[in-house]
Design an enzyme around this catalytic site. Structure first.
Site, PDB file in Angstrom:
ATOM      1  N   SER A   1       0.688  -1.321   0.220  1.00  0.00           N
ATOM      2  CA  SER A   1       0.039  -0.397   0.071  1.00  0.00           C
ATOM      3  C   SER A   1       0.949   1.339   0.083  1.00  0.00           C
ATOM      4  CB  SER A   1      -0.705  -0.165   1.244  1.00  0.00           C
ATOM      5  OG  SER A   1      -1.709   0.845   0.808  1.00  0.00           O
ATOM      6  N   HIS A   2       1.087   1.852   1.005  1.00  0.00           N
ATOM      7  CA  HIS A   2       1.249   3.387   1.427  1.00  0.00           C
ATOM      8  C   HIS A   2       2.942   2.987   2.254  1.00  0.00           C
ATOM      9  CE1 HIS A   2      -0.559   1.983   4.767  1.00  0.00           C
ATOM     10  NE2 HIS A   2       0.416   2.922   5.391  1.00  0.00           N
TER      11      HIS A   2
ATOM     12  N   ASP B   1      -2.800   6.387  -3.541  1.00  0.00           N
ATOM     13  CA  ASP B   1      -0.992   5.835  -3.098  1.00  0.00           C
ATOM     14  C   ASP B   1      -0.588   4.681  -4.056  1.00  0.00           C
ATOM     15  OD1 ASP B   1      -3.343   3.910  -2.530  1.00  0.00           O
ATOM     16  OD2 ASP B   1      -2.915   3.170  -0.829  1.00  0.00           O
TER      17      ASP B   1
ATOM     18  N   ASP C   1      -1.298   1.519  -4.189  1.00  0.00           N
ATOM     19  CA  ASP C   1      -1.788   0.283  -4.914  1.00  0.00           C
ATOM     20  C   ASP C   1      -3.832   1.163  -5.026  1.00  0.00           C
ATOM     21  OD1 ASP C   1      -2.650   0.896  -1.616  1.00  0.00           O
ATOM     22  OD2 ASP C   1      -3.857  -1.783  -2.357  1.00  0.00           O
TER      23      ASP C   1
ATOM     24  N   ASP D   1      -5.992   3.043  -3.546  1.00  0.00           N
ATOM     25  CA  ASP D   1      -7.381   2.655  -2.847  1.00  0.00           C
ATOM     26  C   ASP D   1      -7.518   4.054  -1.698  1.00  0.00           C
ATOM     27  OD1 ASP D   1      -5.632   1.368  -0.947  1.00  0.00           O
ATOM     28  OD2 ASP D   1      -6.208  -0.296  -0.565  1.00  0.00           O
ATOM     29  N   ARG D   2      -6.483   4.682  -1.840  1.00  0.00           N
ATOM     30  CA  ARG D   2      -6.868   5.990  -0.680  1.00  0.00           C
ATOM     31  C   ARG D   2      -6.690   6.574  -1.671  1.00  0.00           C
ATOM     32  NH1 ARG D   2      -3.050   5.266   4.811  1.00  0.00           N
ATOM     33  NH2 ARG D   2      -3.099   2.965   4.728  1.00  0.00           N
TER      34      ARG D   2
ATOM     35  N   LYS E   1     -11.698   0.221  -0.656  1.00  0.00           N
ATOM     36  CA  LYS E   1     -11.568   1.005  -0.592  1.00  0.00           C
ATOM     37  C   LYS E   1     -10.951   1.413  -2.223  1.00  0.00           C
ATOM     38  CE  LYS E   1      -7.675   2.011   2.350  1.00  0.00           C
ATOM     39  NZ  LYS E   1      -7.039   0.317   2.090  1.00  0.00           N
TER      40      LYS E   1
HETATM   41  C1  G16 Z   1      -5.141  -0.730   5.562  1.00  0.00           C
HETATM   42  C2  G16 Z   1      -6.740  -1.041   6.079  1.00  0.00           C
HETATM   43  C3  G16 Z   1      -6.926  -0.060   5.898  1.00  0.00           C
HETATM   44  C4  G16 Z   1      -6.361   0.827   8.123  1.00  0.00           C
HETATM   45  C5  G16 Z   1      -4.959   1.396   7.163  1.00  0.00           C
HETATM   46  C6  G16 Z   1      -4.020   2.129   7.656  1.00  0.00           C
HETATM   47  O1  G16 Z   1      -5.495   0.402   4.717  1.00  0.00           O
HETATM   48  O2  G16 Z   1      -7.037  -1.548   4.930  1.00  0.00           O
HETATM   49  O3  G16 Z   1      -8.355   0.119   6.737  1.00  0.00           O
HETATM   50  O4  G16 Z   1      -7.053   2.364   7.607  1.00  0.00           O
HETATM   51  O5  G16 Z   1      -4.057  -0.329   6.554  1.00  0.00           O
HETATM   52  O6  G16 Z   1      -4.212   0.283   9.183  1.00  0.00           O
HETATM   53  P1  G16 Z   1      -2.709   1.006  10.531  1.00  0.00           P
HETATM   54  O7  G16 Z   1      -3.763   2.457  11.430  1.00  0.00           O
HETATM   55  O8  G16 Z   1      -3.069  -0.678  11.173  1.00  0.00           O
HETATM   56  O9  G16 Z   1      -1.599   1.332   9.850  1.00  0.00           O
HETATM   57  P2  G16 Z   1      -4.205   0.456   3.672  1.00  0.00           P
HETATM   58  O10 G16 Z   1      -4.359   1.153   2.460  1.00  0.00           O
HETATM   59  O11 G16 Z   1      -2.623   0.246   4.224  1.00  0.00           O
HETATM   60  O12 G16 Z   1      -3.951  -1.442   2.992  1.00  0.00           O
END
Ligand code: G16
Length: 543
Positions: free
Chosen positions: A113-114, A277, A279, A281-282, A376
């Site tokens: 992801s990010h 981000d 991937d 989704d954000r 998302k």
């Molecule tokens: C993932 C989850 C999200 C979450 C985020 C941050 O997003 O899918 O639901 O809000 O991580 O999570 P944490 O606070 O545990 O770091 P992504 O975009 O990283 O897949």
């Protein structure tokens, strides 16, 4: 074709976090590390005959290597057909769409992801189920259990597949179909939004800047915003997915999306700004000289969704993760629809969406989505904003100001303390848990603590329970502080502190956010002893 059965050693560190297994690339490069986890997935899901799987990732370093291994293991584990994005590229929401559209058994997404990429960066792998959403806890628990006792995995002894050539190849009984990563996703977006209205908006000279952060949304954004909707050429910046994201951190927040933020607050600012981000989704949203907090964006999208064709009948329900601001609750209240509060993690929205209890949902961490997929969706959120701007003919600033004037404002910020020693972070959380009861009634600055709890979610659809999801400190005024540890980091632990204060329509709605939250910020330090225990006097990221 030869199927090899390879002996391996079970590992104890493959517990999926908030969103799949995320580790350093170097960890994934260790012998059998990826294979163990992939075999655990295949063993856990027990694929029915003739299953189709989707495989793709955000293009980060190790993406293609991992995909080749997964394809050979899929063939050895009896999968019949795999859809793979060209060059191994697929955004997370595009994977979700493909799974649903083609009735697949699930999908494997390669992304952290990010988190930063490159040989010294992070890599990740997650399994999405047949509804298109992140595997629910029962499945991730099963994968983890298998990973702790696995002793062998199965892999076909075949040459690599050419991921660049669109079309079909056979890996013995399994068909690999290399597909255009964008076209199915774009068709779905065209079915949801009023593309003609958005085209007319751009035709008036309306300008936008979309920062793809050298990550997966570049090809999607170019095709949809520039080629199809007529945004000026160059509206999409950093549009080529790079294995190391150009050395940047593909997290769309005001700190890491600095190029976009500087542009939107500068003299030549566009009318509308957005970023996604790693991937895809954000999302973050900006107007000229204004940043829209993700929780506000969620509330505004919910209040105005009916302006887009897909949601013209209205939304049936909404949901937010617990730490997300309560701005959306006020909208739901006015619309007379339920608003669910779930733990952090998109997987918790899946049951509510599948059961038709909600249409729209989102999180403070810059994720917003609807029942169109089970993830998302960054580009979707940008299109919904564009649709609303096109129909209302208002600026982002006008829309947000109108919203606060109608509902009041939930001042909101998240303070992250990254790379803390894990032991210290756990001690901080257990200290908070042990002081839960004694904190009630104490005065923190001008605020009095009304309740403290450790959030526990009872899923209204399947009855499953998720406990220890974060400490909530709620003040008599309705202000809140939430403390939890991130489940996505790979460097020590990250403490997230979520701060919120509500101001009604008759009060000052134009304060600077950190100023508005000053008293709550110092209460947070006092309550959790953050600086004392971590030695950090300031958070590393404020969003
Ligand atoms: C993932 C989850 C999200 C979450 C985020 C941050 O997003 O899918 O639901 O809000 O991580 O999570 P944490 O606070 O545990 O770091 P992504 O975009 O990283 O897949």
């Amino acid at each position: 074709m030869t199927i090899l059965t390879i002996k391996t050693q079970a590992l104890s560190d493959q517990k999926p976090g908030t969103s799949g297994l995320r580790k350093k690339v170097k960890q994934f490069q260790k012998k059998h590390y990826l294979e163990n986890f992939v075999q655990s997935i295949f063993s856990a899901i027990n694929c029915p005959e003739n299953s189709t799987l989707v495989v793709g990732g955000d293009g980060r370093y190790h993406n293609e290597t991992a995909i080749q291994t997964i394809l050979k293991m899929a063939a050895a584990n009896g999968i019949k057909r795999v859809l793979v994005g060209q060059n191994g590229l697929l955004s997370t929401p595009a994977v979700s769409n493909l799974i649903r559209k083609y009735g697949c058994v699930g999908g494997i997404v390669l992304s952290a992801s990010h988190n930063p990429g490159g040989p010294n960066g992070d890599f990740g792998i997650k399994f999405n189920a047949s509804n298109g959403g992140p595997a629910p806890e029962a499945v991730t628990d099963a994968i983890y259990t298998i990973s702790k006792s696995i002793s062998e995995y199965h892999i076909c002894d075949v040459v690599d597949v050419d991921l660049n050539a669109i079309g079909k190849t056979q890996l013995d009984d399994m068909t690999v179909e290399i597909i255009d990563p964008v076209s199915d996703y774009q068709k779905m977006m065209e079915s949801l939004f009023d593309f003609d209205a958005i085209r007319s908006l751009f035709a008036t000279g309306f300008t936008m800047k979309f920062d793809a952060m050298h990550a997966i949304t570049g090809p999607y954004a170019k095709a949809i915003f520039e080629d199809c909707l007529g945004a000026r050429e160059g509206s999409v910046i950093n549009s080529k997915p790079l294995p190391d994201f150009g050395g940047c951190h593909p997290d769309p927040n005001p700190v890491y999306a600095k190029e976009l933020v500087d542009h939107m607050f500068g003299d030549e600012a566009s009318d509308f700004g957005a970023a996604s981000d790693g991937d895809g989704d954000r999302n973050i949203i900006l107007g000229t000289g204004i940043y829209v907090a993700p929780s506000d964006s969620l509330a505004i999208l919910t209040a105005n969704a009916h302006l887009a064709p897909a949601y013209k009948e209205g939304v049936c329900g909404a949901a937010r993760s617990m730490p997300t601001s309560m701005a959306i609750d006020r909208v739901a209240d006015k619309l007379g629809i339920p608003c669910f509060e779930t733990p952090t993690g998109w997987k918790f929205f899946g049951n509510l969406l599948d059961a038709g209890k909600i249409t729209i949902c989102g999180e403070e961490s810059a994720g917003t989505g609807s029942d169109h997929v089970r993830e998302k969706d960054g580009v979707w959120a940008v299109l919904l904003w564009l649709n609303i701007l096109a129909v209302t003919q208002k600026s982002v600033l006008e829309i947000i100001t109108d919203h606060w004037n109608a509902y009041g404002r939930n001042y909101y910020s998240r303070h992250d303390y990254e790379a803390i020693d894990k032991g210290v972070a756990e001690a901080l959380m257990s200290g908070l848990r042990s002081r839960k009861n004694t904190l009630v009634g104490t005065k923190q600055g001008d605020e009095v603590v009304a309740t403290v709890d450790d959030f526990e979610y009872h899923d209204p659809v399947d009855g499953s329970i998720a406990s220890k999801q974060g400490i909530r400190v709620i003040f008599e005024s309705g202000s809140r502080i939430v403390f939890r540890l991130s489940g996505t980091g790979t460097d020590g632990a990250t403490l997230r502190v979520y701060l919120e204060r509500y101001q009604d329509v008759d009060s000052d709605l134009a304060l600077e956010t950190q100023t508005a939250l000053e008293a709550i910020i110092s209460a947070a330090d006092n309550i959790a002893e953050i600086s004392k225990l971590t030695g950090m006097s300031e958070p590393t990221v404020i969003s």
